[in-house]
Scaffold this motif. Structure first.
Motif, mmCIF file in Angstrom:
data_model
loop_
_atom_site.group_PDB
_atom_site.id
_atom_site.type_symbol
_atom_site.label_atom_id
_atom_site.label_comp_id
_atom_site.label_asym_id
_atom_site.label_seq_id
_atom_site.Cartn_x
_atom_site.Cartn_y
_atom_site.Cartn_z
ATOM 1 N N GLU A 49 15.044 -9.509 23.859
ATOM 2 C CA GLU A 49 15.250 -8.067 23.655
ATOM 3 C C GLU A 49 14.322 -7.237 24.543
ATOM 4 O OE1 GLU A 49 16.834 -8.112 19.036
ATOM 5 O OE2 GLU A 49 14.795 -7.453 19.469
ATOM 6 N N LEU A 50 13.168 -7.791 24.841
ATOM 7 C CA LEU A 50 12.214 -7.047 25.661
ATOM 8 C C LEU A 50 12.263 -7.494 27.134
ATOM 9 C CD1 LEU A 50 9.329 -7.044 23.064
ATOM 10 C CD2 LEU A 50 10.418 -5.005 23.988
ATOM 11 N N SER A 51 13.326 -8.189 27.487
ATOM 12 C CA SER A 51 13.533 -8.668 28.873
ATOM 13 C C SER A 51 12.354 -9.488 29.373
ATOM 14 C CB SER A 51 13.769 -7.473 29.816
ATOM 15 O OG SER A 51 14.778 -6.656 29.327
ATOM 16 N N LEU A 52 11.811 -10.330 28.508
ATOM 17 C CA LEU A 52 10.679 -11.171 28.897
ATOM 18 C C LEU A 52 11.048 -12.660 28.892
ATOM 19 C CD1 LEU A 52 7.824 -9.464 26.844
ATOM 20 C CD2 LEU A 52 7.944 -9.589 29.340
ATOM 21 N N TRP A 53 12.260 -12.955 28.496
ATOM 22 C CA TRP A 53 12.636 -14.360 28.315
ATOM 23 C C TRP A 53 12.462 -15.155 29.609
ATOM 24 C CZ3 TRP A 53 12.795 -17.958 24.978
ATOM 25 C CH2 TRP A 53 13.562 -19.117 25.180
ATOM 26 N N ASP A 54 12.859 -14.558 30.726
ATOM 27 C CA ASP A 54 12.767 -15.286 32.003
ATOM 28 C C ASP A 54 11.315 -15.520 32.428
ATOM 29 O OD1 ASP A 54 15.473 -15.338 32.109
ATOM 30 O OD2 ASP A 54 15.664 -13.570 33.408
ATOM 31 N N ARG A 55 10.411 -14.754 31.839
ATOM 32 C CA ARG A 55 9.000 -14.902 32.221
ATOM 33 C C ARG A 55 8.183 -15.579 31.118
ATOM 34 N NH1 ARG A 55 7.542 -11.793 36.586
ATOM 35 N NH2 ARG A 55 5.809 -13.266 36.623
#
Lengths: 253, 308
Positions: free
Chosen positions: B121-127
């Motif tokens: 949800e916070l666009s951190l999954w890829d990192r």
């Protein structure tokens, strides 16, 4: 009791050790092993035995104690100082954890690392010198008690310190000299009477003496006194930690 | 609507003598977005830090969901998530580890699916496997939000959450905040971007010099304190305002070609109708007109400056 919080802090601190394996484990083991090589295998054979124990073997408990003390203090002080330095301590302070749980997490992790180091160093020493352990249970008891006590001391240091220089000050300029002058490399009984008395004011004498007794049954002071002095220092450290959390010293404004 | 946070007679004076908070009384309603506005040093962060357990109050009580923050600190802290103002992160940790650590610290069992949901949800999954020190400022800010959400709090404090975050990301963050509010989470935010408070908040509190000087529904606040301006473009320039229009608060602008009428929003349109009639009676013709309304920022500045 928030056991998950204790586990989280403990695992976090040990993960830091894993990330810095060379600095945390390899370096202290290597530097201590050099003493065994020099004093055990090289020079040690030319030094007379002390109370029936070869010189190389005689110094092992003291050297293990040296590593145990410095590493316990360094690990625990750094563990709590770093979040203070970076500001991430806010998370610990705002979490549903008690002071006791915080201390168990940080001190437990620091002591664990020191104990592992101590055992690795002992195993390494056995490769260079004839090592025997007369009382393994007491040896472990002294190892654990000392690691916990000095990790607590390190925790207090980490709360007190205002900078990295102060963190280094105690292990390098207090603990190391006290250990070298605390009977690591010699028996206190070889000193002149005046210096024997002066030496008894050095708390490390009691730790080294008790620990060495568990190996070779030889001691500079009675083992009961060693235990009592270690216990006394443990109580002093516990009292300091209790006071810190009661007053919020250096933690809360 | 019931209160989830009740603050009674709260004050804080630091050891050095600095009085950060006077006697604060404040109720935060369950499920609302409450914006706490105030200039630098007004006491916003001190107030938040007291509620979260980081700063010790000098006097007063705070309850969260009925639990006292001192006596029942475990219960209250378990309910609260905090995103601090400073970008305080464990630089050498990776994203996944630091967010999971927070969940454990708050006594919650490991839940990889939830951590994944928060990070996505916070666009951190890829990192998730990246060390925090390698992330941009905006990403670090989102990591702090992820940490605050990791233990599923019922109350979320956002202390300047969008400082240093670019516009697109900021909008995404506010969307996430709205969704949290819709899921029942109470949100207390401080921000220097007053347009954000205007956009997001249900209620506004203004704090100045350690005291709450106003708490109001945002819409009500805008209605009560908002000023409107009617600008009339005149067909012929005026040298002076005619005496028969003296009852109105009028000023001349653009070299006499514009007449500006300032009125309170509460006055509604009645004042305008009267003015237009009187203008016609005075023989003043208008070519065009438009109105503007003061923003929350104008209101905030007025309030803070009014306080002695």
């Amino acid at each position: 009791m928030n056991l998950r919080a204790i586990g989280a802090i403990y695992a976090f601190e040990l993960a830091r050790t894993r990330r810095t394996l060379v600095q945390s484990i390899v370096a202290p083991v290597l530097s201590t092993s050099l003493y065994f090589v020099v004093f055990g295998a090289a020079i040690g054979t030319r030094i007379t035995e002390i109370e029936g124990v070869s010189y190389g073997a005689f110094i092992v408990p003291g050297l293990v104690m040296l590593t145990l003390l410095t590493q316990s203090v360094t690990n625990a002080s750094f563990g709590i100082y770093f979040p203070r330095f970076t500001g991430t301590i806010y998370e610990i302070l705002s979490a549903p954890v008690s002071a006791f749980e915080i201390v168990v997490g940080y001190v437990g992790a620091a002591a664990t690392k020191s104990i592992i180091l101590g055992l690795i160093i002992l195993a390494t020493a056995a490769l260079f010198v004839p090592l025997r352990i007369a009382h393994p249970a007491w040896m472990l008891a002294f190892l654990v008690l000392t690691a916990v006590t000095f990790s607590l001391f390190g925790f207090v240091l980490g709360l007190w310190a205002d900078g990295f220089e102060q963190l280094q000050f105690v292990p390098l300029l207090i603990i190391t000299p006290l250990t070298f002058l605390g009977g690591t490399f010699y028996s206190v009984s070889v000193l002149p009477p005046l210096w024997q008395t002066v030496t008894l004011f050095n708390p490390v004498v009691y730790l080294v003496s008790g620990f060495r007794w568990s190996f070779y049954e030889i001691a500079d002071v009675r083992v009961g006194v060693s235990l009592a002095m270690t216990g006394l220092f443990l109580l002093a450290c516990l009292a300091a930690v209790w006071w810190v959390f009661k007053t919020g010293y250096r933690l809360k404004t | 609507m019931s209160s989830i946070i009740s603050i009674r007679g709260l004050s804080k004076t630091y050891a050095g003598g600095l009085r950060a908070l006077g006697r604060i009384d404040l109720e935060i309603r369950r499920g609302e977005i409450f914006a706490l506005l105030g200039p630098n040093g007004a006491g916003k962060t001190t107030l938040i830090n007291i509620i979260c357990g980081i700063v010790t109050p000098s006097q007063g009580t705070v309850t969260v969901d009925g639990h006292d923050i001192v006596k029942h600190y475990r219960a209250t802290r378990a309910l609260i998530g905090l995103v601090p103002q400073e970008l305080t992160t464990n630089a050498f940790e990776n994203v996944w580890a630091t967010v999971s650590f927070t969940r454990g610290l708050f006594g919650r069992p490991a839940d990889p699916a939830l951590i994944e949901k928060v990070l996505r949800e916070l666009s951190l999954w890829d990192r998730r496997d990246s060390m925090i020190m390698t992330l941009s400022g905006g990403m670090k800010r989102r990591v702090l939000i992820a940490k605050a959400l990791a233990h599923e709090p019922k109350v979320l404090f956002l202390d300047e959450p969008t400082a240093g975050v670019d516009v697109e990301l900021r909008q995404g963050m506010w969307q996430a905040v709205r969704e949290l509010r819709d899921s029942g989470v109470t949100i207390i935010l401080t921000t220097h971007y007053i347009e954000e408070a205007e956009l997001m908040a249900d209620r506004i509190g203004v704090i100045s010099k350690g005291e709450i000087i106003l708490v109001e529904e945002k819409a009500e606040l805008m209605r009560k304190l908002g000023k409107k301006e009617l600008t009339l473009q005149l067909a012929e320039p005026l040298g002076a305002i005619p005496p028969q229009l003296a009852a109105y608060r009028l000023t001349l602008a653009a070299g006499g070609r514009e007449l500006v009428y300032t009125y309170d929003a509460q006055a509604g349109r009645g004042g305008i109708a009267g003015l237009l009639r009187d203008l016609g009676a005075a023989g003043i013709a208008c070519r065009d007109l438009h109105t503007t309304q003061s923003s929350l920022e104008d209101i905030f500045v007025d309030l803070v400056h009014e306080k002695p």
